[in-house]
Motif scaffolding. Structure first.
Motif, PDB file in Angstrom:
ATOM      1  N   TRP A  54       1.009  -1.108  -0.055  1.00 37.00           N
ATOM      2  CA  TRP A  54       0.089  -0.090  -0.209  1.00 37.00           C
ATOM      3  C   TRP A  54       1.009   1.205   0.072  1.00 37.00           C
ATOM      4  N   ASP A  56       1.252   3.931   1.709  1.00 40.83           N
ATOM      5  CA  ASP A  56       0.881   4.684   2.922  1.00 40.83           C
ATOM      6  C   ASP A  56       1.531   5.973   3.281  1.00 40.83           C
ATOM      7  N   ASN A 121       2.418  -2.564   7.006  1.00 43.67           N
ATOM      8  CA  ASN A 121       2.028  -1.789   5.985  1.00 43.67           C
ATOM      9  C   ASN A 121       0.650  -1.285   5.843  1.00 43.67           C
ATOM     10  N   GLY A 124      -0.212   1.216   8.366  1.00 42.48           N
ATOM     11  CA  GLY A 124       0.033   2.392   7.878  1.00 42.48           C
ATOM     12  C   GLY A 124      -0.778   3.060   7.010  1.00 42.48           C
ATOM     13  N   MET A 125      -1.436   2.179   6.111  1.00 39.98           N
ATOM     14  CA  MET A 125      -2.535   2.515   5.040  1.00 39.98           C
ATOM     15  C   MET A 125      -3.846   2.938   5.681  1.00 39.98           C
ATOM     16  N   ARG A 128      -3.463   6.396   7.108  1.00 42.75           N
ATOM     17  CA  ARG A 128      -3.462   7.428   6.129  1.00 42.75           C
ATOM     18  C   ARG A 128      -4.942   7.583   5.408  1.00 42.75           C
ATOM     19  N   CYS A 147       2.168   5.698  11.536  1.00 47.68           N
ATOM     20  CA  CYS A 147       1.292   6.518  10.853  1.00 47.68           C
ATOM     21  C   CYS A 147       2.671   7.544  10.095  1.00 47.68           C
TER      22      CYS A 147
END
Length: 283
Positions: A54, A56, A121, A124-125, A128, A147
């Motif tokens: 992704w 992110d 990951n 993290g996405m 976002r 983040c």
């Protein structure tokens, strides 16, 4: 509910690792497990050579740092595996909101009851997506991820449940150098508190947490504010889905743990958000 896999992850991996499909059947909610694009979409995905990943914001927001590896691309904070420079990064926020729109039409679901969780990951996405499309997300539950958005400004406070392992070799609690499986690269990682404090500010919560639970196995910290923001730290857990199938090599990721079943815990959190009516604002 949307689940986002980590780098190299697939829907099949998620089904084996997390148990979300079984829980969705039991609880009667719709589950979407979209897959990310690999760095080179012209070639087949491969975990080590061309892993799905992704966007992110880690690639855009990380500059190379000095490590033992002299390759500038290898010494970035990002764990993005050697994306071809000639290819533009995908707009995954747009893609995931399109997934939501499709679900709303197909299932006639309430836009206020769309929840997102992700691993690594995918976590993290998840951050976002909440930062850039907060009115489309009722609550989020990132697991073992950062983040990477430098200055997140969500349109509304998003209820959040964050989970991480204290023995995670890929996301060390206090930060430090990490050896990744892609090209055996060394990257420098920030402390987890950087992510937690930044997200607390973004959703209007206090940056100093209040301890809720600490039984030497699981610690729960709460960041007081307009919505719930809890951070769960599992003491003997590495970079694995808590209570999951342990498909990542412990030598790379750290030890697995069944002290917490993240799937059950996150679903209970999402249901509590639904019951309190603290979900996403109408479109």
């Amino acid at each position: 509910m949307i689940f986002l896999t980590g780098t190299g992850g697939t829907a099949e991996w998620a089904n084996r690792e997390t148990g979300w499909s079984e829980l969705a059947r039991r609880e009667g909610f719709a589950l979407a497990v979209p897959e990310a694009l690999p760095p080179d979409p012209t070639k087949p995905p491969s975990f080590l050579a061309n892993p799905q990943r992704w966007n992110d914001a880690s690639e855009a927001n990380n500059k190379p740092q000095t490590t033992e590896d002299s390759d500038a691309e290898s010494s970035s904070n990002s764990d993005a595996p050697f994306a071809p420079r000639s290819l533009a990064l995908p707009n995954d926020v747009r893609f995931l909101t399109a997934v939501m729109d499709d679900a709303i039409i197909r299932l006639r679901t309430d836009v206020r009851n769309i929840f997102v969780t992700g691993f690594s990951n995918g976590a993290g996405m998840t951050f976002r997506l909440a930062a850039e499309a907060a009115n489309r997300v009722a609550a989020i539950a990132p697991v073992a991820g950062y983040c990477w958005v430098r200055d997140p400004r969500p349109a509304r406070p998003v209820p959040t449940l964050y989970t991480v392992g204290a023995r995670d070799l890929l996301l060390p609690l206090r930060g430090g150098d990490v050896r990744l499986p892609w090209r055996n690269r060394l990257v420098r990682r920030p402390p987890i508190t950087d992510t937690l404090e930044r997200w607390a500010r973004a959703i209007g919560c206090a940056e100093a947490p209040v301890l809720q639970q600490d039984d030497q196995t699981v610690r729960v910290d709460r960041y007081p504010g307009p919505v719930v923001f809890d951070a769960v730290t599992v003491e003997d857990l590495g970079h694995h889905w808590p209570g999951g199938g342990t498909q990542l090599n412990p030598r790379v990721a750290g030890p697995p743990s069944n002290a917490v079943n993240a799937t059950e815990m996150i679903w209970a959190f999402f249901k509590s958000v639904m019951n309190t009516g603290a979900g996403a604002a109408p479109l």
